[in-house]
Design an enzyme around this catalytic site. Structure first.
Site, PDB file in Angstrom:
ATOM      1  N   ASP A  50       0.848  -1.194   0.000  1.00 44.16           N
ATOM      2  CA  ASP A  50       0.000   0.000   0.000  1.00 44.16           C
ATOM      3  C   ASP A  50       0.878   1.237   0.000  1.00 44.16           C
ATOM      4  O   ASP A  50       2.056   1.190   0.384  1.00 44.16           O
ATOM      5  CB  ASP A  50      -0.893  -0.009   1.251  1.00 44.16           C
ATOM      6  CG  ASP A  50      -1.984   1.041   1.197  1.00 44.16           C
ATOM      7  OD1 ASP A  50      -2.230   1.588   0.109  1.00 44.16           O
ATOM      8  OD2 ASP A  50      -2.585   1.316   2.243  1.00 44.16           O
ATOM      9  N   ILE A  64       0.569   8.877   2.396  1.00 44.38           N
ATOM     10  CA  ILE A  64       1.406  10.043   2.672  1.00 44.38           C
ATOM     11  C   ILE A  64       1.344  10.346   4.164  1.00 44.38           C
ATOM     12  O   ILE A  64       0.259  10.384   4.749  1.00 44.38           O
ATOM     13  CB  ILE A  64       0.944  11.274   1.866  1.00 44.38           C
ATOM     14  CG1 ILE A  64       1.014  10.988   0.369  1.00 44.38           C
ATOM     15  CG2 ILE A  64       1.799  12.495   2.202  1.00 44.38           C
ATOM     16  CD1 ILE A  64       0.489  12.125  -0.500  1.00 44.38           C
ATOM     17  N   ARG A 120       3.470  12.729   7.484  1.00 40.62           N
ATOM     18  CA  ARG A 120       4.488  13.737   7.780  1.00 40.62           C
ATOM     19  C   ARG A 120       5.707  13.045   8.399  1.00 40.62           C
ATOM     20  O   ARG A 120       5.587  12.226   9.312  1.00 40.62           O
ATOM     21  CB  ARG A 120       3.943  14.839   8.669  1.00 40.62           C
ATOM     22  CG  ARG A 120       3.810  14.519  10.135  1.00 40.62           C
ATOM     23  CD  ARG A 120       3.298  15.730  10.929  1.00 40.62           C
ATOM     24  NE  ARG A 120       3.413  15.527  12.343  1.00 40.62           N
ATOM     25  CZ  ARG A 120       2.433  15.731  13.223  1.00 40.62           C
ATOM     26  NH1 ARG A 120       1.253  16.136  12.810  1.00 40.62           N
ATOM     27  NH2 ARG A 120       2.632  15.543  14.515  1.00 40.62           N
ATOM     28  N   GLU A 171      -3.395   1.711  -3.365  1.00 35.17           N
ATOM     29  CA  GLU A 171      -3.858   2.927  -4.018  1.00 35.17           C
ATOM     30  C   GLU A 171      -3.073   3.273  -5.285  1.00 35.17           C
ATOM     31  O   GLU A 171      -3.525   4.095  -6.087  1.00 35.17           O
ATOM     32  CB  GLU A 171      -3.814   4.117  -3.043  1.00 35.17           C
ATOM     33  CG  GLU A 171      -5.017   4.219  -2.113  1.00 35.17           C
ATOM     34  CD  GLU A 171      -4.826   3.422  -0.827  1.00 35.17           C
ATOM     35  OE1 GLU A 171      -3.873   2.614  -0.763  1.00 35.17           O
ATOM     36  OE2 GLU A 171      -5.634   3.588   0.106  1.00 35.17           O
ATOM     37  N   GLU A 173      -0.698  22.243  10.230  1.00 38.38           N
ATOM     38  CA  GLU A 173      -1.541  21.213   9.638  1.00 38.38           C
ATOM     39  C   GLU A 173      -2.706  21.846   8.876  1.00 38.38           C
ATOM     40  O   GLU A 173      -2.915  23.054   8.920  1.00 38.38           O
ATOM     41  CB  GLU A 173      -2.063  20.279  10.738  1.00 38.38           C
ATOM     42  CG  GLU A 173      -0.979  19.377  11.336  1.00 38.38           C
ATOM     43  CD  GLU A 173      -0.656  18.198  10.424  1.00 38.38           C
ATOM     44  OE1 GLU A 173      -1.167  18.155   9.276  1.00 38.38           O
ATOM     45  OE2 GLU A 173       0.095  17.306  10.864  1.00 38.38           O
TER      46      GLU A 173
END
Length: 490
Positions: free
Chosen positions: A167, A170, A172, A235, A291
């Site tokens: 998989d 993304i 941080r 994905e 964020e």
């Protein structure tokens, strides 16, 4: 060029944009990656929930002279315009959610290639003298109080220890030392986290590749979440469907894992079992990075540790980065959100919702606008049913605004017009208190309201700005003569 099939890497994307006025700017003026680079782009095209003044729908920007990194450049804002995303994915900007929905339903799995990989033109190994992530990776900080240099557009690729299914997501990641990264894995939220937890149970490291600077189709597709893409759904297959061909992977040079062959950078490493890192251990600011809601995120004491084994790059690599609260994050998170919502509603209520927009003010996660169609009296109430389905399709959603099909959901003025002329607060607000939403919502804390029992609990709310079916004839908008203005504007 058929962009859906011929853009397969970052460099081709940039060449396409160079041929379109106003989509990209480049500078040779030296810029410091520590806060200055993001500070510049704030005024060029950040948008989103970034503190004003900022520019919305500005161009992407390439910095060719990055302090401390003479052989590299940095691109930011590549996806910070919905129009630009449409150009790069070969789709009208209004239909991006529908395109992603279709591609998630018709995936094309990635393939491992034996051909020489562009991402491995230059190889640096951790045991080499002078190996130092701070010098190899021109990762910026968004603000002066960030915990450190952040990799914000790294495609994290790993394989589940039990199932063998891979998989990409993304996360941080902050550079912590010459060969260590911290990675923030929200418990239970992403597939890589589940893999790391299982590897820890087995007391073994989890090999992980981090590909930076890739085809935008991969970046957008990587941001899907359950239930649309459950654990075990790769994905990269969505990106394959967008491009109508498999994403090419290549074996890493130092770990048993694959990386995206056309990437600009690949960081190879292992998530260490059971080892946790204080995110701001070097800066001691108390903050991570800004964020998507627009506030500085608090530094985590529970980040996982990645021990880096190697870095591979193209020659003169291009680092790609994003400002956390920018319009770029809105599009990365929001377009897959739209696809997930549209998919679930159209299965249950076919034809009753004609489009979905994850609004930028919610960072692509908190707010969705649904364009609803009522054709018979029994459609009344289905618009609210659609809103409930939207909450199920994307659990982090907080607010849903329902409008009729004559309202442009991508025009905030038109949506607020509907709220002002087709909405009464005492009858058209539906509240669902005490529901788990998103932990980064600063208002979802017990100190904010007595009804909030734990951090991340919210009151989900439906704003029904649709006209009751029996009154539709009284709410017809003024009709103007339909003419072609070009006759007068040439």
């Amino acid at each position: 060029m058929n962009n859906r099939t011929e853009i397969l890497d970052l460099r081709t994307s940039l060449e396409v944009l160079r041929g379109i006025d106003g989509q990209i700017v480049e500078t040779d003026v030296e810029v410091d990656p520590e806060a200055e680079l993001s500070g510049v782009y704030r005024h060029v095209g950040a948008g989103g929930t970034v503190m004003r003044p900022t520019k919305v729908d500005g161009p992407a920007m390439i910095f060719k002279n990055v302090k401390g990194h003479p052989d590299a450049s940095v691109v930011i804002g590549l996806l910070a315009s919905r129009e630009r995303v449409g150009i790069l994915l070969g789709c009208e900007k209004e239909n991006l959610g529908k395109l992603l929905c279709d591609c998630a339903l018709n995936p094309i799995m990635p393939e491992v290639t034996e051909e020489a990989a562009p991402c491995q033109e230059v190889i640096y190994r951790a045991e080499d003298p002078g190996f130092d992530l701070f010098k190899l990776i021109p990762a910026p900080t968004n603000t002066p109080v960030d915990a450190g240099p952040y990799i914000t557009m790294g495609m994290c690729y790993a394989t589940h220890p039990d199932t063998g299914l891979s998989d990409v997501t993304i996360h941080r990641m902050c550079i912590q030392s010459k060969d260590e990264l911290s990675i923030f894995l929200q418990p239970g939220s992403r597939h890589i986290g589940a893999m790391a937890e299982r590897a820890t149970e087995l007391n073994q490291p989890l090999p992980i590749s981090i590909s930076i600077g890739v085809d935008p189709a991969i970046e957008i597709g990587s941001c899907f979440e359950p239930p649309t893409t459950p654990l075990g759904f790769n994905e990269l297959s969505i990106a394959g469907a967008i491009r109508r061909q498999p994403v090419k992977l290549h074996k890493c040079v130092s770990i048993q894992e694959n990386a995206i062959a056309n990437a600009e950078y690949v960081i190879e490493g292992e998530i260490m079992p059971g080892v946790k890192v204080v995110e701001d251990q070097n800066s001691h600011t108390g903050f991570a990075m800004p964020e998507f809601p627009g506030y500085n995120g608090h530094a985590s004491k529970e980040c996982w540790l990645i021990k880096v084994k190697a870095v591979t790059t193209r020659k003169n690599p291009i680092m790609q980065t994003v400002i956390g609260p920018s319009e770029e994050h809105v599009n990365l998170a929001g377009i897959p959100t739209e696809a997930s919502i549209y998919n679930m509603i159209d299965k249950a209520l076919p034809g009753k919702v004609t489009n979905v927009y994850a609004h930028p003010s919610g960072g692509g996660k908190y707010m969705a606008v649904l364009q609803c169609r009522k054709t018979v009296h029994t459609d009344e109430g289905k618009q609210r049913q659609a809103a409930l389905l939207a909450f199920s399709a994307f659990p982090e959603l907080k607010h849903v605004i329902l409008v009729d099909e004559d309202v442009d959901i991508f025009d905030t003025r038109d949506v607020l017009w509907a709220m002002n002329t087709r909405f009464q607060g005492d009858r058209d607000i539906v509240t669902i208190p005490g529901v788990r939403c998103h932990p980064l919502d600063p208002s979802s804390i017990p100190e904010y309201a007595p009804s909030i029992t734990d951090g991340g609990i919210s009151c989900k709310t439906i704003f029904d700005c649709t006209v009751p079916f029996h009154l539709k004839e009284r709410f017809v908008r003024a009709q103007f003569m339909d003419v072609d203005p070009d006759k007068w504007l040439k």
